[in-house]
Design a protein around this motif. Structure first.
Motif, PDB file in Angstrom:
ATOM      1  N   GLY A 117     -47.741  -4.033-108.595  1.00 46.99           N
ATOM      2  CA  GLY A 117     -47.820  -5.376-108.933  1.00 46.99           C
ATOM      3  C   GLY A 117     -47.757  -6.672-107.898  1.00 46.99           C
TER       4      GLY A 117
ATOM      5  N   PRO B  60     -58.212 -13.429-109.433  1.00 45.94           N
ATOM      6  CA  PRO B  60     -57.973 -12.412-110.551  1.00 45.94           C
ATOM      7  C   PRO B  60     -57.156 -11.204-110.253  1.00 45.94           C
ATOM      8  N   VAL B  61     -57.382 -10.803-108.873  1.00 47.64           N
ATOM      9  CA  VAL B  61     -56.625  -9.692-108.640  1.00 47.64           C
ATOM     10  C   VAL B  61     -55.081 -10.006-108.545  1.00 47.64           C
ATOM     11  N   GLN B  62     -54.792 -11.135-108.133  1.00 47.85           N
ATOM     12  CA  GLN B  62     -53.432 -11.525-108.333  1.00 47.85           C
ATOM     13  C   GLN B  62     -52.599 -11.643-109.788  1.00 47.85           C
TER      14      GLN B  62
ATOM     15  N   VAL C 102     -53.743 -10.140-112.230  1.00 45.30           N
ATOM     16  CA  VAL C 102     -53.740  -8.581-112.771  1.00 45.30           C
ATOM     17  C   VAL C 102     -52.084  -8.089-112.053  1.00 45.30           C
TER      18      VAL C 102
ATOM     19  N   ALA D 174     -49.447  -9.352-113.903  1.00 44.99           N
ATOM     20  CA  ALA D 174     -49.253  -8.715-115.528  1.00 44.99           C
ATOM     21  C   ALA D 174     -48.575  -7.454-115.275  1.00 44.99           C
ATOM     22  N   LEU D 175     -49.088  -6.533-114.229  1.00 44.57           N
ATOM     23  CA  LEU D 175     -48.486  -5.348-113.997  1.00 44.57           C
ATOM     24  C   LEU D 175     -47.044  -5.392-113.525  1.00 44.57           C
TER      25      LEU D 175
END
Length: 328
Positions: free
Chosen positions: A140, A274-276, A278, A281-282
């Protein structure tokens, strides 16, 4: 609700409060990059480390009015070197030499380092959940901070690994040794910060020369780093080490790069992809999962009780990474 159930509820509440207070330390550390780049003189990592550690340590020593005794002189020196004196310079060196966030990614594997050190030094076997959660946290954080860049600098990579290993070893030894009788976390923190600052001082002057001229912004920045970011934050951190399990404290570490990303977005105008999101959140989910006690720990006591010298005498404190004992 019977007496045992009421005891469990109260213990969980106390544990949650300790977790929340301990979490303020890595959250505070997440502001270090923004303060350094916006307020402090450039290219002075060792001087910055010195100004963080030594004033904070001397302040806490003055407040605690307690000096080490006997074996705690060399123990304080060892812990100060691992947690501060070696960690700060190696961390700054890796940040200067590694591309986009790689130092933070290496630092996020700290929970796995701690699990490995406990296995090697103490014969403790980490659970599958500990390992999987540690991998999820590192993944993450990598999604949040890692950016495309050129070739990896070997010196920077070694410095990042060494800084993570140094802090992890210091964490394990801090938990193993506990505190001497009658000494609180304030004094223990002051000992370590002062020892670490004194170790950094000659290196800073040899490598970087005389201190730079400071304007009002720099003075304000150094004051924040020394007081809130170091004195208060490390006091909360070492206090948490004495009251929480090893996995709980270690898995709070990813909050630092997550905080840095949020500050960069909110205060510095940096975009979040959006990848960041995600990745955030992880990593945050892994942090929360790391706070859960193991299923086997059914007793109401343990993880939130403060460490005591009497317990060390009775139990030979063992560094359980997964049980409900007082471990980090």
């Amino acid at each position: 609700m019977n007496t045992n159930e009421l005891g469990v509820v109260r213990a969980n509440r106390r544990n949650g409060a300790v977790i929340a207070l301990t979490a303020l330390a890595p959250i505070s550390w997440g502001s270090t990059y923004a303060v350094t780049t916006e307020f402090l003189p450039p290219d002075r990592p060792l001087f910055t480390g010195l100004m963080r550690a030594l004033p904070a340590g001397l302040l806490l020593l003055a407040l605690a009015r307690t000096l080490p005794r006997g074996a705690w002189w060399w123990k304080s020196l060892v812990l100060g070197a691992l947690n501060i004196g070696a960690f700060f310079p190696l961390l700054f060196l890796s940040a200067y030499r590694l591309p986009g966030g790689m130092a933070a990614v290496v630092g996020s594997i700290g929970p796995l380092f701690v699990a490995g050190l406990a296995t090697l030094l103490l014969g403790e076997r980490p659970t599958r959940r500990t390992l999987s959660t540690g991998i999820a946290a590192a993944l993450g954080v990598s999604l949040v901070v890692l950016k495309a860049a050129g070739a990896l600098d070997p010196v920077g990579a070694l410095a990042a690994l060494a800084s993570t290993a140094s802090m992890s070893t210091g964490t394990v030894l801090t938990k193993r040794w506990g505190r001497p009788e009658g000494v609180g976390p304030l004094a223990l923190t002051g000992w370590q910060l002062t020892a670490g600052g004194l170790l950094i001082a000659p290196l800073a002057f040899l490598v970087e020369g005389a201190p730079p001229a400071l304007d009002g912004r720099a003075v304000a920045g150094y004051a924040y780093l020394a007081l809130a970011n170091t004195a208060v934050a490390y006091w909360l951190w070492f206090r948490g080490i004495g009251r929480l399990t090893a996995t709980q404290v270690t898995f709070l570490g990813p909050l630092s790069p997550l905080t840095a990303a949020v500050i960069g977005w909110a205060a510095l105008g940096q975009a979040l992809t959006p990848v960041q999101l995600v990745g955030m959140a992880l990593a945050f989910g892994a942090t929360l999962l790391g706070q859960r006690p193991p299923r086997a720990a059914a007793s109401p006591a343990p993880s939130s009780r403060p460490f005591s010298f009497a317990e060390e005498k009775r139990q030979k404190v063992s560094m359980d990474l997964t049980g409900g004992e007082l471990r980090r």
